[in-house]
Structure formats: structure tokens, C-alpha cells
Design a protein around this motif. Structure first.
Motif, short mmCIF file in Angstrom:
data_model
loop_
_atom_site.label_atom_id
_atom_site.label_comp_id
_atom_site.label_asym_id
_atom_site.label_seq_id
_atom_site.Cartn_x
_atom_site.Cartn_y
_atom_site.Cartn_z
N GLY A 193 8.03 31.83 -22.18
CA GLY A 193 9.41 32.02 -22.57
C GLY A 193 9.91 33.39 -22.16
N VAL A 194 11.21 33.61 -22.39
CA VAL A 194 11.85 34.88 -22.08
C VAL A 194 12.26 35.54 -23.39
N PRO A 195 11.78 36.74 -23.67
CA PRO A 195 12.14 37.40 -24.93
C PRO A 195 13.65 37.48 -25.11
N GLY A 196 14.12 37.07 -26.27
CA GLY A 196 15.54 37.11 -26.58
C GLY A 196 16.32 35.95 -26.03
N VAL A 197 15.67 35.10 -25.22
CA VAL A 197 16.35 33.96 -24.61
C VAL A 197 15.74 32.64 -25.04
N SER A 198 14.42 32.57 -24.97
CA SER A 198 13.72 31.34 -25.34
C SER A 198 12.43 31.71 -26.06
N PRO A 199 11.87 30.76 -26.81
CA PRO A 199 10.64 31.07 -27.56
C PRO A 199 9.52 31.55 -26.66
N VAL A 200 8.81 32.57 -27.13
CA VAL A 200 7.71 33.15 -26.39
C VAL A 200 6.40 32.74 -27.04
N THR A 201 5.50 32.18 -26.25
CA THR A 201 4.19 31.82 -26.77
C THR A 201 3.14 32.71 -26.14
N GLU A 202 2.02 32.81 -26.78
CA GLU A 202 0.93 33.62 -26.24
C GLU A 202 -0.39 32.91 -26.48
N SER A 203 -1.36 33.25 -25.64
CA SER A 203 -2.71 32.72 -25.80
C SER A 203 -3.69 33.83 -25.50
N ALA A 204 -4.87 33.75 -26.07
CA ALA A 204 -5.89 34.78 -25.89
C ALA A 204 -7.08 34.21 -25.12
N THR A 205 -7.58 35.01 -24.18
CA THR A 205 -8.76 34.64 -23.41
C THR A 205 -9.71 35.81 -23.40
N THR A 206 -10.97 35.58 -23.70
CA THR A 206 -11.98 36.64 -23.70
C THR A 206 -12.64 36.68 -22.33
#
Length: 350
Positions: free
Chosen positions: A1-14
Motif C-alpha cells: 500500500g501507499v502510506p496515507g493513500v491505501s492500507p499498508v501491510t508488512e511481513s517479516a522474514t528472518t
């Protein structure tokens, strides 16, 4: 997503990397004060073209050294594949490197600017890096950008250097780092700012000349085909086309000794000269032609040159040559060592 425009998701990878040990303090000439080299953490990060570059200081024993020094740690992570592409430690025997900043240019060439000192070198600014095509996990030998001018009289040094892509020219980056200007109780430090670029590779031109036949009789059509390659940088050259007459036929063409040479000008008109003659002007076929860099193999769509073999030509073996020189290299009327940068050869017998 785009901050302030659409939902932002995140994922973590080790991701696995080598151990990272905090660096020791750095020595300097002119003072017993040791210099801070940081905490051994990431202090620079740049993301571009799916590559995340990070850098910081760490402890290492440089090649050829027996002492633990402060060194640089540079890692490239591919964010499109969530993998570590490069993990490099960079140091030099007898030297202390610290506070690196890293960033690639628009072509993927990486620049690393940092602070450096040693027992004989005041804290100054150096730079290393790697061309996009260099072997992985390698950095080139560092270059001094700004020598230090004195000793730091307190422990505090740093903190940060910086590298930023030129917004108007993606082949250039701007670097900044700290150096000590002079020995002073008031900590006389300065900031060095410079613009850097990777120079283009040197030209590596090859010329190819082939004939449609290697035996000929009077009235036959002779076709000369040429091609060029240049995996290096662009080159501006003069091109010459010459036919070397058989030695046994040189006298019949007015050359009492040496070889008879038939150069061809831009209109493919022959110019006969003798190799034993005094210095003179050799007519170029093409002047100031640009051979682009990265040229794999260029073939003209039709024969480069064709003519009907003359019956009056002396018998024997003729050598055909297309060669390239730096612009004006034959201006002194002689062919010297180093004048010819590339040559294509073939021959036929009459």
C-alpha cells in the motif's frame, strides 16, 4: 500500500548473516586519545531497484594483519527474493575504518564513504565501492578523498557519513563525511563533500574483415565484409583500409624497396605509397567514427566494399587490412607502435 493513500501491510522474514562484532576504538598520530568508531550497528541503509544496502562498523582482522581493527560491514539484501546477495567485511592492514555510508548509483555501482585513521594517518575521508559487474562480496581498494590535518584531542568522533544519488544524473552520487582539520583543544573537525562517478570502462574494440574468396583471377568480383565489436566503453576512432601488394610486385608499382601499400580514402579511391618512402599523409577511410560501448557484434547489411579484380595487378598474395587508430594518430606521417588499436585481416592470391 501507499502510506496515507491505501492500507499498508508488512511481513517479516528472518535472514541469516555472519556474526557482527562491535569494533575497537581507532588510533591516530599526534595524540594518545583513541577515536570512537561506533557501536557495531547498522548506521546506513539505502533501498533501490529491489536491493537494500546496509552498512556499519565491526571488528575484523584485515588480510595481512595480526591485530583486530575497526572495519566496515556492507550487506546487500534482495527484497524481491528475500535473500542476502552479498555480505562483505572490508578492512586494511594497520588501518581503522568507521562510520560507513553506502548507496548505489542508477546502474547498480555501489559507493561506500567512511572515516579512516591509522598510527600514521590522521582521521580523514576515504571511499571504496564496487562496479555492478564486479565479483560478489568484493569491494575495490579504497581511495583517499580528504586527508586529515591533525589529531582529535577527545574520544568523540563521527557519527555519520552520507551517500545520495544525484537527482539530475543517476550516474553520479554525492558523498559527505567527517575529517579532522587540525589539532585543536576545541575539536577542529570539518565536513568533506564530493561528487563521484564510476568512469566508463576503456574501449575494447575488435575489427573483423573477411573476403568472399581467397583465390581470384582477372575480372572476378571481390567483396570485402567487415564487422566490429566493443564490449568496453565507447571509442572515437579513425578507420583505415589498406591492401598490401605482394613484395615481388612492389617494384613494378614504383617501390624500389619495401612494400607497396594501397590506402583507400572516404570515396574508396586508392592512394598508393611505399613503406620505405619518407613520412607522408595516409588517407583515412573514415575519420572520428564512434564505436559505441557494449557493442556485441555489428555487421553491415551488405558488403563493405566490392570491386572487380584488375588484370594488370602483379601476381601473388595480397593482404587486406581494416584498422583503427586514435583520431589523428597518423598525422605525423608514420605508423608507430601504439597507433593501431584494432585490426581486421584477410588475404587472397591472384
Amino acid at each position: 500500500g501507499v502510506p496515507g493513500v491505501s492500507p499498508v501491510t508488512e511481513s517479516a522474514t528472518t535472514l541469516g548473516v555472519r556474526s557482527w562484532i562491535p569494533p575497537p576504538f581507532a588510533v591516530q598520530p599526534g595524540s594518545v586519545a583513541l577515536l570512537d568508531t561506533g557501536l557495531g550497528d547498522v548506521i546506513s541503509a539505502t533501498w533501490r531497484d529491489n536491493s537494500l544496502w546496509i552498512a556499519g562498523g565491526e571488528a575484523c582482522i584485515p588480510p595481512g594483519d595480526g591485530t583486530t581493527r575497526s572495519c566496515l560491514r556492507v550487506i546487500e539484501i534482495r527484497t524481491d527474493s528475500s535473500s542476502v546477495r552479498q555480505d562483505t567485511t572490508f578492512g586494511a592492514a594497520g588501518n581503522y575504518y568507521s562510520f560507513p555510508a553506502v548507496s548505489p548509483d542508477g546502474a547498480g555501482n555501489a559507493f561506500v564513504v567512511f572515516t579512516a585513521s591509522s598510527a600514521s594517518e590522521f582521521a580523514g575521508v576515504r571511499v571504496t565501492g564496487r562496479a555492478a559487474g564486479d565479483p560478489l562480496n568484493t569491494l575495490q581498494a579504497s581511495t583517499l578523498l580528504r586527508a586529515g590535518g591533525g589529531a582529535e584531542t577527545s574520544f568523540r568522533m563521527g557519527d555519520y557519513s552520507g551517500v545520495a544519488l544525484d537527482p539530475a544524473d543517476a550516474s553520479k552520487v554525492w558523498v559527505t563525511a567527517e575529517y579532522i582539520r587540525s589539532t585543536s583543544p576545541s575539536d577542529d573537525w570539518g565536513t568533506w563533500i564530493g561528487q563521484l562517478t564510476v568512469p566508463p570502462p576503456p574501449p575494447n574494440v575488435s575489427l573483423f574483415l573477411t573476403l568472399n574468396t581467397h583465390t581470384v583471377k582477372a575480372g572476378d568480383l571481390v567483396q570485402v565484409n567487415v564487422a566490429a565489436s566493443n564490449p568496453g566503453g565507447a571509442a572515437v576512432l579513425d578507420l583505415y583500409f589498406v591492401i598490401v601488394v605482394p613484395a615481388e610486385g612492389a617494384a613494378s608499382l614504383g617501390c624500389a624497396s619495401g612494400l607497396a601499400l594501397a590506402f583507400f580514402d572516404s570515396g574508396f579511391s586508392p592512394f598508393l605509397t611505399c613503406s620505405s618512402a619518407p613520412p607522408q599523409t595516409f588517407p583515412p577511410l573514415i575519420q572520428n567514427v564512434t564505436i559505441p560501448g557494449g557493442l556485441v557484434l555489428a555487421l553491415p547489411p551488405s558488403p563493405f566494399f566490392s570491386f572487380v579484380w584488375p588484370a594488370a595487378a602483379p601476381p601473388g598474395t595480397y593482404s587486406f587490412a581494416l584498422f583503427a587508430t586514435p583520431p589523428g594518430a597518423f598525422g605525423d606521417g608514420s605508423i608507430n607502435q601504439g597507433d593501431v588499436m584494432a585490426v581486421g585481416l584477410d588475404s587472397l592470391t591472384f
